[in-house]
Design a protein around this motif. Structure first.
Motif, PDB file in Angstrom:
ATOM      1  N   LEU A 158     -18.598  29.523  69.241  1.00 29.82           N
ATOM      2  CA  LEU A 158     -18.547  28.329  70.094  1.00 29.82           C
ATOM      3  C   LEU A 158     -18.090  28.713  71.498  1.00 29.82           C
ATOM      4  O   LEU A 158     -18.601  28.194  72.490  1.00 29.82           O
ATOM      5  CB  LEU A 158     -17.600  27.285  69.501  1.00 29.82           C
ATOM      6  CG  LEU A 158     -18.145  26.508  68.305  1.00 29.82           C
ATOM      7  CD1 LEU A 158     -17.066  25.620  67.704  1.00 29.82           C
ATOM      8  CD2 LEU A 158     -19.358  25.663  68.684  1.00 29.82           C
ATOM      9  N   ARG A 161     -21.009  30.847  73.254  1.00 31.32           N
ATOM     10  CA  ARG A 161     -22.170  30.054  73.622  1.00 31.32           C
ATOM     11  C   ARG A 161     -21.821  28.791  74.413  1.00 31.32           C
ATOM     12  O   ARG A 161     -22.600  27.826  74.452  1.00 31.32           O
ATOM     13  CB  ARG A 161     -22.987  29.729  72.375  1.00 31.32           C
ATOM     14  CG  ARG A 161     -23.704  30.953  71.789  1.00 31.32           C
ATOM     15  CD  ARG A 161     -24.708  31.516  72.781  1.00 31.32           C
ATOM     16  NE  ARG A 161     -25.210  32.838  72.421  1.00 31.32           N
ATOM     17  CZ  ARG A 161     -26.363  33.067  71.796  1.00 31.32           C
ATOM     18  NH1 ARG A 161     -27.117  32.064  71.438  1.00 31.32           N
ATOM     19  NH2 ARG A 161     -26.737  34.290  71.532  1.00 31.32           N
ATOM     20  N   GLU A 162     -20.645  28.811  74.994  1.00 20.98           N
ATOM     21  CA  GLU A 162     -20.267  27.777  75.971  1.00 20.98           C
ATOM     22  C   GLU A 162     -20.257  26.361  75.398  1.00 20.98           C
ATOM     23  O   GLU A 162     -20.637  25.409  76.072  1.00 20.98           O
ATOM     24  CB  GLU A 162     -21.227  27.821  77.157  1.00 20.98           C
ATOM     25  CG  GLU A 162     -21.199  29.114  77.937  1.00 20.98           C
ATOM     26  CD  GLU A 162     -20.023  29.168  78.891  1.00 20.98           C
ATOM     27  OE1 GLU A 162     -19.547  28.098  79.305  1.00 20.98           O
ATOM     28  OE2 GLU A 162     -19.568  30.285  79.188  1.00 20.98           O
ATOM     29  N   ARG A 163     -19.851  26.250  74.131  1.00 22.86           N
ATOM     30  CA  ARG A 163     -19.796  24.893  73.556  1.00 22.86           C
ATOM     31  C   ARG A 163     -18.380  24.350  73.496  1.00 22.86           C
ATOM     32  O   ARG A 163     -18.054  23.523  72.660  1.00 22.86           O
ATOM     33  CB  ARG A 163     -20.420  24.918  72.155  1.00 22.86           C
ATOM     34  CG  ARG A 163     -21.855  24.403  72.118  1.00 22.86           C
ATOM     35  CD  ARG A 163     -22.795  25.241  72.949  1.00 22.86           C
ATOM     36  NE  ARG A 163     -24.202  24.867  72.765  1.00 22.86           N
ATOM     37  CZ  ARG A 163     -25.209  25.611  73.174  1.00 22.86           C
ATOM     38  NH1 ARG A 163     -24.997  26.737  73.806  1.00 22.86           N
ATOM     39  NH2 ARG A 163     -26.456  25.211  72.973  1.00 22.86           N
ATOM     40  N   MET A 164     -17.531  24.843  74.404  1.00 25.44           N
ATOM     41  CA  MET A 164     -16.152  24.340  74.412  1.00 25.44           C
ATOM     42  C   MET A 164     -15.834  23.658  75.727  1.00 25.44           C
ATOM     43  O   MET A 164     -14.692  23.628  76.171  1.00 25.44           O
ATOM     44  CB  MET A 164     -15.189  25.495  74.155  1.00 25.44           C
ATOM     45  CG  MET A 164     -15.202  25.976  72.723  1.00 25.44           C
ATOM     46  SD  MET A 164     -14.065  27.339  72.465  1.00 25.44           S
ATOM     47  CE  MET A 164     -12.469  26.508  72.654  1.00 25.44           C
ATOM     48  N   ARG A 165     -16.869  23.109  76.327  1.00 23.41           N
ATOM     49  CA  ARG A 165     -16.701  22.506  77.649  1.00 23.41           C
ATOM     50  C   ARG A 165     -15.771  21.289  77.646  1.00 23.41           C
ATOM     51  O   ARG A 165     -15.298  20.872  78.699  1.00 23.41           O
ATOM     52  CB  ARG A 165     -18.065  22.061  78.189  1.00 23.41           C
ATOM     53  CG  ARG A 165     -19.019  23.204  78.430  1.00 23.41           C
ATOM     54  CD  ARG A 165     -19.038  23.570  79.891  1.00 23.41           C
ATOM     55  NE  ARG A 165     -19.620  24.883  80.082  1.00 23.41           N
ATOM     56  CZ  ARG A 165     -20.347  25.226  81.130  1.00 23.41           C
ATOM     57  NH1 ARG A 165     -20.592  24.335  82.061  1.00 23.41           N
ATOM     58  NH2 ARG A 165     -20.809  26.439  81.249  1.00 23.41           N
ATOM     59  N   MET A 166     -15.546  20.707  76.487  1.00 21.81           N
ATOM     60  CA  MET A 166     -14.662  19.539  76.460  1.00 21.81           C
ATOM     61  C   MET A 166     -13.198  19.950  76.579  1.00 21.81           C
ATOM     62  O   MET A 166     -12.331  19.104  76.771  1.00 21.81           O
ATOM     63  CB  MET A 166     -14.887  18.703  75.196  1.00 21.81           C
ATOM     64  CG  MET A 166     -14.553  19.386  73.890  1.00 21.81           C
ATOM     65  SD  MET A 166     -15.787  20.609  73.407  1.00 21.81           S
ATOM     66  CE  MET A 166     -17.038  19.572  72.668  1.00 21.81           C
ATOM     67  N   TYR A 167     -12.951  21.260  76.444  1.00 24.23           N
ATOM     68  CA  TYR A 167     -11.595  21.745  76.641  1.00 24.23           C
ATOM     69  C   TYR A 167     -11.528  22.465  77.982  1.00 24.23           C
ATOM     70  O   TYR A 167     -12.438  23.206  78.337  1.00 24.23           O
ATOM     71  CB  TYR A 167     -11.209  22.717  75.520  1.00 24.23           C
ATOM     72  CG  TYR A 167     -11.366  22.141  74.122  1.00 24.23           C
ATOM     73  CD1 TYR A 167     -10.495  21.151  73.651  1.00 24.23           C
ATOM     74  CD2 TYR A 167     -12.378  22.576  73.271  1.00 24.23           C
ATOM     75  CE1 TYR A 167     -10.642  20.617  72.377  1.00 24.23           C
ATOM     76  CE2 TYR A 167     -12.525  22.047  71.993  1.00 24.23           C
ATOM     77  CZ  TYR A 167     -11.661  21.073  71.555  1.00 24.23           C
ATOM     78  OH  TYR A 167     -11.805  20.546  70.297  1.00 24.23           O
ATOM     79  N   ARG A 172      -8.875  27.347  76.516  1.00 22.68           N
ATOM     80  CA  ARG A 172      -9.727  27.629  75.366  1.00 22.68           C
ATOM     81  C   ARG A 172      -9.177  28.730  74.487  1.00 22.68           C
ATOM     82  O   ARG A 172      -9.141  28.596  73.264  1.00 22.68           O
ATOM     83  CB  ARG A 172     -11.138  27.991  75.857  1.00 22.68           C
ATOM     84  CG  ARG A 172     -11.875  26.774  76.374  1.00 22.68           C
ATOM     85  CD  ARG A 172     -13.207  27.105  77.013  1.00 22.68           C
ATOM     86  NE  ARG A 172     -13.601  26.016  77.909  1.00 22.68           N
ATOM     87  CZ  ARG A 172     -14.536  26.105  78.844  1.00 22.68           C
ATOM     88  NH1 ARG A 172     -15.190  27.254  79.012  1.00 22.68           N
ATOM     89  NH2 ARG A 172     -14.826  25.075  79.605  1.00 22.68           N
ATOM     90  N   LEU A 175      -6.128  27.532  72.620  1.00 23.32           N
ATOM     91  CA  LEU A 175      -6.495  26.666  71.503  1.00 23.32           C
ATOM     92  C   LEU A 175      -6.936  27.507  70.307  1.00 23.32           C
ATOM     93  O   LEU A 175      -6.548  27.245  69.159  1.00 23.32           O
ATOM     94  CB  LEU A 175      -7.615  25.711  71.923  1.00 23.32           C
ATOM     95  CG  LEU A 175      -8.064  24.686  70.881  1.00 23.32           C
ATOM     96  CD1 LEU A 175      -6.899  23.809  70.438  1.00 23.32           C
ATOM     97  CD2 LEU A 175      -9.194  23.822  71.419  1.00 23.32           C
TER      98      LEU A 175
END
Lengths: 190, 190
Positions: A158, A161-167, A172, A175
């Motif tokens: 995650l 592939r840059e799918r943690m943009r909500m944090y 990151r 977390l």
DNA sequence: AAATTTACTGAACATTGTTTAGTAAACAAC
DNA sequence: GTTGTTTACTAAACAATGTTCAGTAAATTT
């Protein structure tokens, strides 16, 4: 010569990223023509497999220190920590090993796959050792190992592939660290 | 017209896989020229984004029933179950949403991203509701949610990208199911 | 010296994303 | 009703990249 090609490919690949490299690039880097590459590797896939092996070796080297920890639970934790660390530090290599969609049809024949299997077996054995020493209540080593692996892989992929943009970007890794601690605590109560 | 393009693209994409489709393919399917596609989408990326939105909508629809479960813990479990189910049943769509390496630079502006954020927020709120009802000992909703997500994503993505070859093919889904049960049990002891 | 093998390359081909110049139909203006 | 303008579309070309092929020149063998 293969060594020359691989080193150039791996270097380019680690600096420009996998997508940003093509056969002409690699050939140029070693000052040969693109056609020459095809004398040593049947096609791009074969070169890809060879690179995958390099990545597998790099990963094994990164994990090696964890394998020498005596206490199985400490070993397991260090193993996980280093696995995740490898993913975050070498996203391109991790990508190559675990994410990139490539024809995996014949990879079983590859030394690369053997390396991966060996590491995975060692990991499962460590989990089994933890079970033997009553670190876990569950006795299903395979499922525990798989569960821990999925969690670690999920975090790394995650992130990669840059799918943690909500944090927020600077939180990151923290977390992930917290999540790793959490899963270890959870696992201890298995 | 955009609808026509998207439907054709999505259909091709779900049958031939993402890699196996190109602009000429899509154009052919709707009996227009390739250049026409560029009248409605700036480039392949924009088409990609639009497809990603379709996938996000499909995913939301798949998760919808879980959102109506009253008890937060049951809701959380059903949510996870359906998330994983979506990934296993629609690997191409899941891929598009969470794995495919694509320029994510401007995706924040996209409705797609908003959809994803909304779902993620709902997920975190469900975790919070579980915490409020003392299902968990930990009070860190964000980390719990992230941990569960990583685990689920890890399972789906390892499966999708063929990194479960060390397990017999017919046991992979069962292993994932066992792992899901395990993480739920683990979570309850958080 | 001649024949053969080895190592390499330039040029070309195929595929795919993308752009360009142009056409033909529909529409608007007078 | 002719003329200009807009709209919807396309054929052809361009560029990048994986791949192949015919040929060359050096090295090796006979």
């Amino acid at each position: 010569m293969r060594r020359l090609i691989l080193d150039a490919a791996l270097h380019l690949f680690r600096t420009k990223g996998y997508e940003g490299v093509n056969m002409r690039n690699i050939a140029e880097a070693i000052e040969y023509s693109a056609a020459t590459l095809y004398l040593y590797y049947k096609d791009k896939n074969e070169l890809y497999f060879a690179l995958q092996f390099e990545a597998a070796a790099a990963k094994r080297d990164h994990l090696l220190p964890a394998m020498e920890v005596q206490d199985p639970m400490e070993r397991l934790i260090e193993f996980g920590r280093r696995y995740i660390d490898f993913g975050f530090k070498h996203p391109d290599l991790y990508d190559l090993l675990f994410i990139t969609k490539a024809p995996m049809e014949h990879i079983e024949n590859q030394e690369c796959w053997a390396l991966g299997i060996a590491t995975h077996t060692f990991f499962e054995e460590t989990v089994q050792a933890c079970i033997d020493q009553r670190y876990f209540k569950s006795t299903d080593a395979a499922t525990i190992a798989y569960t821990l692996w999925c969690h670690a892989h999920g975090m790394v992929s995650l992130f990669i592939r840059e799918r943690m943009r909500m944090y927020p970007e600077d939180q990151r890794q923290a977390l992930a660290a917290k999540s790793f601690e959490m899963i270890i605590k959870m696992a201890e109560s298995l």
